[in-house]
Design an enzyme around this catalytic site. Structure first.
Site, PDB file in Angstrom:
ATOM      1  N   THR A 437      37.391   4.194 -23.645  1.00 49.71           N
ATOM      2  CA  THR A 437      35.963   3.972 -23.438  1.00 49.71           C
ATOM      3  C   THR A 437      35.274   5.309 -23.216  1.00 49.71           C
ATOM      4  O   THR A 437      35.826   6.192 -22.553  1.00 49.71           O
ATOM      5  CB  THR A 437      35.708   3.029 -22.244  1.00 49.71           C
ATOM      6  OG1 THR A 437      34.301   2.855 -22.073  1.00 49.71           O
ATOM      7  CG2 THR A 437      36.288   3.567 -20.955  1.00 49.71           C
ATOM      8  N   HIS A 489      49.715  -0.037 -11.444  1.00 50.35           N
ATOM      9  CA  HIS A 489      50.850   0.554 -10.732  1.00 50.35           C
ATOM     10  C   HIS A 489      52.054  -0.391 -10.676  1.00 50.35           C
ATOM     11  O   HIS A 489      53.171   0.032 -10.342  1.00 50.35           O
ATOM     12  CB  HIS A 489      50.416   0.936  -9.310  1.00 50.35           C
ATOM     13  CG  HIS A 489      51.135   2.129  -8.774  1.00 50.35           C
ATOM     14  ND1 HIS A 489      52.302   2.626  -9.335  1.00 50.35           N
ATOM     15  CD2 HIS A 489      50.874   2.938  -7.710  1.00 50.35           C
ATOM     16  CE1 HIS A 489      52.711   3.671  -8.650  1.00 50.35           C
ATOM     17  NE2 HIS A 489      51.855   3.885  -7.656  1.00 50.35           N
TER      18      HIS A 489
END
Length: 518
Positions: A437, A489
């Site tokens: 993006t 994560h």
């Protein structure tokens, strides 16, 4: 023998629903295919119809109760409905006879065969859509394949076109209404366009009354959609030139007037009609407010962004890249590149290629999470976020590792144009393994991008800004860009995310690495 009334088969993504409302009570007579009960899920409201005619003898799931797919909701027994059914049959026969008479007359008056205009067949992942707008009004002559209406789903806007030359005779699903796949939207009369135009010339007063809900303001006639826009923008109707039949003002005429500002009211506004005044948003004092429904695309964007933040253990790591080498290369070859490939050389092609190489080196970043499974992709499909008036969409470039920079630039230009026109297909926005993006196009210096599930990472580009940097013991002004990688994560360790971002930085600061594969 009693017939069971069952809940519909829910889609895979819907586990259960709740009984929203019963339209019949125990003991009531029902007809076959009559709406009995509505089931509300987290995505749509599903209607349950009577499988047979008879009497509702038993309700097994009360309003507000949670039900599962195909659960028995009630039972229908034989009885009272038989008499009603006989009456209904007589009524249907009489109605059918009357309709046959009308149909027999219609070809003589209008001159053509009638067609049902249906909504497109929605993909499996889309349950329903909203009629965004009608580009034609009742009575208007249209040509084959001309766009009649637009259906907005939570992913794309689908166009409904005229099946042949003729006239739009009846609209059954007004703008703003919810429709299902292949629902009947309107009735279209074939080959009646010429006749409609002729009658308009001979009797303009009659053509002005074609639309049952048209309104006359002064000497101007407004179509319903045009009337709504005029009220919203507080325009001077007298200054708008109508292009419809008999000078009727259409939605397109109002949009044109809004764009060029030719119909703005003077400081002393003319008194609007009662209907137009009612349609205008309420304004109190000097603090006006306007309430509009959220579009389906915006609802989907909101849901997915919140879902990503609630389900992913999301972290973001930052770095900065010296864009001098890329900018020098671009400045040296941009004219030759445009001449050779008929597309401008931008920055996104370099970022897509650098990301593709980095994804090959760090497969965890290119993976996705499916429940308790990790899916490793042996290819790189990179989604590129494109901003439109309707919201952010992410079309996907397939197999970017094998694409040339020219192919990437052409693909992005094509995506951008079709996204703004609402022409992107659903398949073009599904299945990406990574997303890029670029907030820098709007001036963003730094941001924290949100992961696009089920992907595990996203790269954020930002504004290029000249900053003083220490280079070989000297201070030099360099064009710098902050980069951000948000990652899940649960899947990606911090060291791998940092090394992935550093790899992109190194490839961009020395573009020859992309050519030499080092």
């Amino acid at each position: 023998m009693a017939t069971e009334i069952k809940a519909p088969t829910f889609p895979e993504s819907v586990a259960e629903g709740s009984v929203a409302a019963w339209h019949k009570k125990a003991g009531d007579s029902v007809e076959r295919d009559e709406l009995i009960v509505e089931i509300e899920t987290d995505k749509v409201v599903l209607e349950v119809l009577a499988p047979e005619a008879g009497t509702l003898t038993e309700v097994l799931a009360e309003e507000g109760e949670t039900v599962e797919s195909e659960q028995v909701l009630g039972r229908i027994g034989e009885g009272k409905a038989k008499k009603t059914e006989a009456k209904a049959d007589k009524k249907d026969d009489a109605t059918a006879e009357k309709q046959d008479d009308v149909k027999a007359e219609k070809p003589a008056a209008g001159g053509g065969k009638q067609h049902e205009v249906k909504a497109p067949t929605f993909p499996e992942s889309i349950q329903e859509g909203t009629v965004a707008s009608w580009n034609k009004q009742v009575g208007e002559a249209v040509t084959r394949d001309e766009v009649l209406a637009e259906i907005e789903t939570d992913k794309v806007v689908l166009e409904v076109v005229a099946p042949t030359d003729g006239t739009l005779s009846e609209i059954r699903a007004e703008a703003g209404s919810q429709v299902e796949s292949e629902a009947v939207l309107a009735i279209f009369t074939e080959g009646a366009g010429g006749g409609a135009d002729t009658s308009a010339d001979e009797a303009p007063a009659a053509s002005a009354d074609d639309g049952a809900s048209d309104e006359k303001v002064g000497d101007k006639i407004l179509a319903p959609a045009a009337r709504k826009l005029v009220a919203e923008h507080d325009l001077d109707v007298g200054a708008i030139q109508g292009t419809g039949k008999g000078g009727r003002i259409l939605k397109e005429d109002v949009l044109k007037a809004v764009k060029d500002g030719s119909a703005m009211k003077a400081s002393k506004p003319a008194a609007p009609s009662a209907k137009a005044a009612a349609a205008a948003p309420a304004v109190e004092g000097e603090r006006p407010e306007k309430r509009v429904p959220m579009s389906r695309l915006r609802q989907t964007i909101a849901k997915r962004l919140v879902q990503a933040q609630q389900t992913a253990a999301m972290l973001t790591t930052y770095n900065e890249v010296d864009m001098s080498a890329v900018m020098d290369l671009r400045g040296q070859y941009k004219d030759a590149f445009l001449k050779t490939h008929d597309v401008k050389l931008g920055f996104m092609g370099f970022f897509v290629k650098a990301a593709s190489e980095a994804l090959k080196r760090f497969p965890d970043v290119n993976a996705s999470i499916d429940g308790t499974d990790i899916v490793y992709h042996g290819y790189q499909d990179i989604g590129v976020a494109v901003s439109t008036d309707r919201g952010l969409v992410v079309p996907v470039l397939r197999d970017t590792d094998s694409m040339k920079i020219a192919d990437v630039e052409k693909g992005i230009v094509d995506f951008g144009k079709r996204a703004r026109d609402g022409k992107l297909g659903i398949d073009e926005m599904q299945g990406g393994t990574f997303t890029i993006t670029n907030g820098g196009t709007f001036g963003s210096l730094m941001s924290t991008p949100i992961i696009n599930p089920p992907q595990t990472a996203i790269l954020g580009m930002h504004k290029i800004q000249d900053r003083p940097m220490a280079v070989n013991g000297k201070v030099e002004i360099r064009p710098m860009m902050y980069l951000a990688v948000s990652y899940d994560h649960r899947m990606i360790d911090g060291k791998d995310a940092v090394r992935f971002l550093v790899t992109i930085k190194e490839l961009l600061e020395d573009p020859s690495r992309l050519l030499l594969d080092i």
